[in-house]
Design a protein around this motif. Structure first.
Motif, mmCIF file in Angstrom:
data_model
loop_
_atom_site.group_PDB
_atom_site.id
_atom_site.type_symbol
_atom_site.label_atom_id
_atom_site.label_comp_id
_atom_site.label_asym_id
_atom_site.label_seq_id
_atom_site.Cartn_x
_atom_site.Cartn_y
_atom_site.Cartn_z
ATOM 1 N N ASP A 150 -3.715 3.874 -8.465
ATOM 2 C CA ASP A 150 -4.766 4.894 -8.363
ATOM 3 C C ASP A 150 -4.253 6.196 -7.766
ATOM 4 O O ASP A 150 -5.034 7.095 -7.481
ATOM 5 N N GLY A 151 -2.929 6.293 -7.584
ATOM 6 C CA GLY A 151 -2.338 7.531 -7.089
ATOM 7 C C GLY A 151 -2.061 7.554 -5.593
ATOM 8 O O GLY A 151 -1.298 8.398 -5.125
ATOM 9 N N ALA A 152 -2.660 6.650 -4.837
ATOM 10 C CA ALA A 152 -2.426 6.621 -3.388
ATOM 11 C C ALA A 152 -1.083 5.955 -3.100
ATOM 12 O O ALA A 152 -0.741 4.943 -3.706
ATOM 13 N N GLU A 153 -0.338 6.559 -2.198
ATOM 14 C CA GLU A 153 0.941 5.990 -1.768
ATOM 15 C C GLU A 153 1.010 6.040 -0.258
ATOM 16 O O GLU A 153 0.397 6.896 0.370
ATOM 17 N N GLU A 154 1.750 5.113 0.317
ATOM 18 C CA GLU A 154 1.892 4.975 1.760
ATOM 19 C C GLU A 154 3.371 4.871 2.080
ATOM 20 O O GLU A 154 4.074 4.063 1.486
ATOM 21 N N PRO A 155 3.852 5.654 3.035
ATOM 22 C CA PRO A 155 5.223 5.427 3.470
ATOM 23 C C PRO A 155 5.267 4.123 4.263
ATOM 24 O O PRO A 155 4.315 3.780 4.959
#
Length: 172
Positions: A150-155
């Motif tokens: 859905d486009g969300a990314e987390e380091p």
């Protein structure tokens, strides 16, 4: 009951040791080459089981832990509940974890656990999950089940090594 088909049931306190074994061995198998090997080698089934037993039954019951049995042996585990956005619950559901004993990959256990978790979360508008961006096997598994990035990314960082995660969603 057909012993070739997984039986999905709620996890019990007696399952903690086996679930920890599946989780730790699952990390060591699935994340080989994606996370530092010394970190993976240092994971402890005993320590994970102690933490799991200590937390078992705590909370408000919103987190659901399921196990998959095959021929009476626990061979998989999944956990789901309300989606947490910086520890704030939202209107969505989240698949927190799903692991299958590597000896049982390809036997439908992961699909059965995911289907049961999704069914139990049907009242939520969406079901979300986080997956390591480089974990192609897991991403294919979720995509076959109808999840999409859905486009969300987390380091995410393990012992100084970046292992970014991406969010997948199904619903709406």
């Amino acid at each position: 009951m057909d012993d070739r088909l997984p039986h999905i049931r709620p996890m019990t306190l007696a399952d903690c040791d086996r679930v920890s074994e599946i989780r730790v061995r699952g990390w060591q198998h699935a994340y080989r080459g994606l996370m530092p090997q010394p970190y993976l080698d240092a994971l402890s089934v005993t320590a994970d089981a102690e933490r799991r037993r200590a937390r078992f039954g705590q909370g408000d019951g919103a987190v659901v832990n399921l196990v998959a049995e095959l021929g009476g042996e626990v061979v998989g585990w999944a956990a789901h509940g309300p989606y947490r956005d910086d520890e704030v619950r939202t209107e969505d559901a989240e698949l927190y974890a799903i692991y299958v004993d590597p000896a049982h990959f390809g036997g439908g256990i992961g699909r059965a656990l995911l289907a049961e978790s999704a069914g139990q979360c049907a009242r939520y508008p969406r079901m979300l999950l986080w997956v390591l961006k480089e974990n192609a096997r897991a991403r294919r598994f979720y995509e076959r089940a109808g999840f999409r990035p859905d486009g969300a990314e987390e380091p995410f960082d393990v012992d100084g090594v970046p292992v970014p995660e991406m969010r997948y969603a199904r619903g709406r």
